[in-house]
Motif scaffolding. Structure first.
Motif, PDB file in Angstrom:
ATOM      1  N   UNK A 138       0.826  -1.204   0.000  1.00 34.76           N
ATOM      2  CA  UNK A 138       0.000   0.000   0.000  1.00 34.76           C
ATOM      3  C   UNK A 138       0.869   1.266   0.000  1.00 34.76           C
ATOM      4  N   UNK A 139       1.976   1.243   0.732  1.00 39.13           N
ATOM      5  CA  UNK A 139       2.890   2.386   0.734  1.00 39.13           C
ATOM      6  C   UNK A 139       3.517   2.584  -0.646  1.00 39.13           C
ATOM      7  N   UNK A 140       3.924   1.496  -1.283  1.00 37.85           N
ATOM      8  CA  UNK A 140       4.451   1.615  -2.645  1.00 37.85           C
ATOM      9  C   UNK A 140       3.399   2.219  -3.579  1.00 37.85           C
ATOM     10  N   UNK A 141       2.168   1.722  -3.481  1.00 41.36           N
ATOM     11  CA  UNK A 141       1.096   2.244  -4.329  1.00 41.36           C
ATOM     12  C   UNK A 141       0.876   3.737  -4.088  1.00 41.36           C
ATOM     13  N   UNK A 142       0.910   4.141  -2.833  1.00 46.39           N
ATOM     14  CA  UNK A 142       0.728   5.560  -2.515  1.00 46.39           C
ATOM     15  C   UNK A 142       1.855   6.416  -3.066  1.00 46.39           C
ATOM     16  N   UNK A 143       3.085   5.964  -2.907  1.00 48.55           N
ATOM     17  CA  UNK A 143       4.232   6.723  -3.423  1.00 48.55           C
ATOM     18  C   UNK A 143       4.143   6.842  -4.944  1.00 48.55           C
ATOM     19  N   UNK A 144       3.763   5.767  -5.605  1.00 46.15           N
ATOM     20  CA  UNK A 144       3.598   5.813  -7.058  1.00 46.15           C
ATOM     21  C   UNK A 144       2.502   6.795  -7.453  1.00 46.15           C
ATOM     22  N   UNK A 145       1.376   6.743  -6.761  1.00 46.87           N
ATOM     23  CA  UNK A 145       0.260   7.639  -7.064  1.00 46.87           C
ATOM     24  C   UNK A 145       0.686   9.100  -6.916  1.00 46.87           C
ATOM     25  N   UNK A 146       1.385   9.422  -5.816  1.00 51.02           N
ATOM     26  CA  UNK A 146       1.799  10.807  -5.603  1.00 51.02           C
ATOM     27  C   UNK A 146       2.854  11.251  -6.617  1.00 51.02           C
ATOM     28  N   UNK A 147       3.758  10.361  -6.997  1.00 47.81           N
ATOM     29  CA  UNK A 147       4.743  10.703  -8.032  1.00 47.81           C
ATOM     30  C   UNK A 147       4.048  10.989  -9.360  1.00 47.81           C
ATOM     31  N   UNK A 148       3.099  10.145  -9.706  1.00 44.68           N
ATOM     32  CA  UNK A 148       2.376  10.341 -10.974  1.00 44.68           C
ATOM     33  C   UNK A 148       1.558  11.623 -10.946  1.00 44.68           C
ATOM     34  N   UNK A 149       0.934  11.913  -9.808  1.00 43.48           N
ATOM     35  CA  UNK A 149       0.180  13.157  -9.686  1.00 43.48           C
ATOM     36  C   UNK A 149       1.118  14.364  -9.761  1.00 43.48           C
ATOM     37  N   UNK A 150       2.300  14.237  -9.180  1.00 42.94           N
ATOM     38  CA  UNK A 150       3.290  15.303  -9.269  1.00 42.94           C
ATOM     39  C   UNK A 150       3.743  15.523 -10.695  1.00 42.94           C
ATOM     40  N   UNK A 151       3.898  14.447 -11.440  1.00 41.64           N
ATOM     41  CA  UNK A 151       4.300  14.538 -12.843  1.00 41.64           C
ATOM     42  C   UNK A 151       3.231  15.253 -13.669  1.00 41.64           C
ATOM     43  N   UNK A 152       1.973  14.890 -13.448  1.00 38.87           N
ATOM     44  CA  UNK A 152       0.869  15.553 -14.157  1.00 38.87           C
ATOM     45  C   UNK A 152       0.838  17.034 -13.796  1.00 38.87           C
ATOM     46  N   UNK A 153       1.001  17.338 -12.522  1.00 37.60           N
ATOM     47  CA  UNK A 153       1.002  18.739 -12.091  1.00 37.60           C
ATOM     48  C   UNK A 153       2.153  19.502 -12.737  1.00 37.60           C
ATOM     49  N   UNK A 154       3.298  18.844 -12.882  1.00 42.67           N
ATOM     50  CA  UNK A 154       4.445  19.499 -13.511  1.00 42.67           C
ATOM     51  C   UNK A 154       4.134  19.824 -14.975  1.00 42.67           C
ATOM     52  N   UNK A 155       3.489  18.888 -15.661  1.00 39.77           N
ATOM     53  CA  UNK A 155       3.113  19.110 -17.061  1.00 39.77           C
ATOM     54  C   UNK A 155       2.127  20.269 -17.200  1.00 39.77           C
ATOM     55  N   UNK A 156       1.372  20.544 -16.128  1.00 32.46           N
ATOM     56  CA  UNK A 156       0.396  21.641 -16.127  1.00 32.46           C
ATOM     57  C   UNK A 156       0.964  22.913 -15.501  1.00 32.46           C
ATOM     58  N   UNK A 157       2.270  22.884 -15.187  1.00 36.29           N
ATOM     59  CA  UNK A 157       2.942  24.027 -14.553  1.00 36.29           C
ATOM     60  C   UNK A 157       2.295  24.446 -13.230  1.00 36.29           C
ATOM     61  N   UNK A 158       1.719  23.476 -12.524  1.00 33.78           N
ATOM     62  CA  UNK A 158       1.128  23.730 -11.198  1.00 33.78           C
ATOM     63  C   UNK A 158       2.160  23.307 -10.153  1.00 33.78           C
ATOM     64  N   UNK A 159       3.089  24.220  -9.885  1.00 38.29           N
ATOM     65  CA  UNK A 159       4.241  23.869  -9.059  1.00 38.29           C
ATOM     66  C   UNK A 159       3.901  23.682  -7.580  1.00 38.29           C
ATOM     67  N   UNK A 160       2.828  24.292  -7.127  1.00 45.11           N
ATOM     68  CA  UNK A 160       2.387  24.045  -5.748  1.00 45.11           C
ATOM     69  C   UNK A 160       1.934  22.585  -5.610  1.00 45.11           C
ATOM     70  N   UNK A 161       1.189  22.104  -6.609  1.00 50.18           N
ATOM     71  CA  UNK A 161       0.737  20.709  -6.586  1.00 50.18           C
ATOM     72  C   UNK A 161       1.914  19.746  -6.765  1.00 50.18           C
TER      73      UNK A 161
END
Length: 138
Positions: A26-49
């Motif tokens: 579950x911890x691995x899944x959470x870390x992956x989810x947050x990394x992927x969400x961070x990547x999407x936010x980066x592509x949208x230039x939402x640096x706070x996210x």
């Protein structure tokens, strides 16, 4: 008296009753989810996210490092070093705004997660009550 959200109470109970093996998954899944969400936010230039999501992934990696029993040998020590590398890589990815660095961590986390899931399946499929035809249960 505090009012408890039934969903939060359910989730808390669910986490508290998980096996250690499934909790790590579950911890691995959470870390992956947050990394992927961070990547999407980066592509949208939402640096706070980006910072928020990568920080949450870093928190999970910190928890994995803190709870790892490094006294059991080289495998645990090497795993600790890998967690530490990923943690530092995410910090640098956030500073440099590097999607490439986030993807590198995602790849490593995915490999660890898949390996861990396979190890759980093998562990659960093996009958540890009997070995070499000897029944230890009596």
């Amino acid at each position: 008296m505090a009012v408890i959200n039934p969903y939060q109470a359910y989730r808390q109970n669910q986490v508290q009753t998980l096996s250690q093996e499934k909790l790590v998954l579950m911890l691995y899944d959470g870390a992956l989810r947050f990394c992927r969400q961070g990547l999407v936010a980066m592509e949208q230039n939402d640096y706070a996210a980006v910072s928020n999501n990568l920080g949450r992934a870093e928190d999970i990696l910190s928890e994995l490092m803190a709870t790892l029993n490094r006294d059991v040998g080289d495998i645990a020590e090497n795993l600790y070093k890998l967690y530490d590398f990923m943690y530092r890589h995410l910090v640098q990815a956030n500073v440099k705004k590097s999607g490439k660095m986030i993807n590198e961590v995602i790849e490593l986390l995915q490999q660890l997660r898949d390996t861990w899931e396979e190890a759980i399946k093998i562990y659960q499929a093996h009958d540890y009550r009997t070995t070499a035809g000897v029944n230890w249960q009596g």
